[in-house]
Design a protein around this motif. Structure first.
Motif, PDB file in Angstrom:
ATOM      1  N   GLY A  37       8.592 -68.546  32.462  1.00  0.00           N
ATOM      2  CA  GLY A  37       7.500 -69.442  32.125  1.00  0.00           C
ATOM      3  C   GLY A  37       6.369 -68.673  31.473  1.00  0.00           C
ATOM      4  O   GLY A  37       6.505 -67.495  31.155  1.00  0.00           O
ATOM      5  N   VAL A  65       5.093 -74.102  26.826  1.00  0.00           N
ATOM      6  CA  VAL A  65       5.978 -73.776  27.940  1.00  0.00           C
ATOM      7  C   VAL A  65       5.202 -73.992  29.227  1.00  0.00           C
ATOM      8  O   VAL A  65       4.013 -73.683  29.311  1.00  0.00           O
ATOM      9  CB  VAL A  65       6.475 -72.316  27.824  1.00  0.00           C
ATOM     10  CG1 VAL A  65       7.198 -71.863  29.077  1.00  0.00           C
ATOM     11  CG2 VAL A  65       7.362 -72.154  26.602  1.00  0.00           C
ATOM     12  N   SER A  66       5.861 -74.518  30.248  1.00  0.00           N
ATOM     13  CA  SER A  66       5.210 -74.736  31.545  1.00  0.00           C
ATOM     14  C   SER A  66       4.858 -73.406  32.204  1.00  0.00           C
ATOM     15  O   SER A  66       5.459 -72.376  31.898  1.00  0.00           O
ATOM     16  CB  SER A  66       6.135 -75.530  32.465  1.00  0.00           C
ATOM     17  OG  SER A  66       6.302 -76.829  31.974  1.00  0.00           O
ATOM     18  N   GLN A 109       8.732 -72.553  33.981  1.00  0.00           N
ATOM     19  CA  GLN A 109       9.640 -73.448  33.265  1.00  0.00           C
ATOM     20  C   GLN A 109      10.928 -73.668  34.067  1.00  0.00           C
ATOM     21  O   GLN A 109      11.331 -74.781  34.305  1.00  0.00           O
ATOM     22  CB  GLN A 109       9.980 -72.868  31.884  1.00  0.00           C
ATOM     23  CG  GLN A 109      10.715 -73.823  30.987  1.00  0.00           C
ATOM     24  CD  GLN A 109       9.845 -74.971  30.520  1.00  0.00           C
ATOM     25  OE1 GLN A 109       8.716 -74.784  30.120  1.00  0.00           O
ATOM     26  NE2 GLN A 109      10.370 -76.176  30.589  1.00  0.00           N
ATOM     27  N   SER A 139       9.623 -77.475  35.636  1.00  0.00           N
ATOM     28  CA  SER A 139       8.623 -78.109  34.777  1.00  0.00           C
ATOM     29  C   SER A 139       8.533 -79.604  35.067  1.00  0.00           C
ATOM     30  O   SER A 139       9.543 -80.306  35.052  1.00  0.00           O
ATOM     31  CB  SER A 139       8.995 -77.906  33.311  1.00  0.00           C
ATOM     32  OG  SER A 139       8.135 -78.650  32.479  1.00  0.00           O
TER      33      SER A 139
END
Length: 186
Positions: free
Chosen positions: A51, A66-67, A70, A92
């Protein structure tokens, strides 16, 4: 002869090869924090997280889309076997994760196939697992792809044709995509 009998056999290590692709990698360098030079050892009891948050994730992707986290990978041994596997979990809340043809929503998880493609957003990651026997750790080995890992067929959404056969041509792109026709029309 006696020397060979006394030498310990070398324990092999499971290695997860991951090949990363993003169409903007050359411009945005979102994989710049990943080590593409050598294999990296990961303790078997650690969860490998991917992430954008470098305080939480072991592997960072430098992209605001992107989280924070992720997805995660957990190494484990199947019950009553000597076979090792990885479990992948989507972390996410905003983005679904595809593992081959399986779509994972938030907190959904599945076993990672021996070879598969993980997709989220414009990211494509080919994973291939190389078997080993070590129970203490596994290795990751990252690769960078210059070309897309899968060729998505960019088919335009097909507009249904009304029974009258008349439709608004301004809403349909002028390309050679298939169109529905009545087989009884001349």
């Amino acid at each position: 002869m006696i020397f060979c009998e006394e030498v310990d056999t070398e324990e092999t290590v499971t290695c997860l090869h991951m090949t990363f692709y993003h169409p903007c990698q050359e411009d945005k360098m979102m994989f710049r924090c990943l080590n593409f030079c050598e294999r990296e050892q990961v303790r078997a009891n650690e969860t490998a997280t991917f992430g954008r948050d470098s305080n939480i994730c072991r592997y960072n992707l430098i992209d605001s889309r992107v989280s924070r986290i992720q997805f995660s990978l957990q190494f484990y041994r199947k019950l009553d076997t000597s076979e090792f596997c990885f479990e992948i979990k989507n972390m996410s809340k905003k983005t679904k994760l595809r593992v081959d043809h399986t779509e994972l929503g938030y907190l959904n998880k599945t076993d990672l196939p021996w070879k598969c493609i993980i997709c989220f957003g414009d990211y494509q990651i080919l994973t291939e697992m190389q078997e080993g026997q070590s129970m203490d750790y596994y290795e990751t080995h990252f690769h960078l792809a210059q070309m897309p890992l899968l060729q998505e067929r960019c088919l335009p959404s097909l507009q249904p044709v009304p029974e009258s056969g008349i439709f608004d041509s301004s809403s349909v792109s002028h390309d050679k995509s298939p169109k529905e026709i009545d087989e009884n029309e001349p």
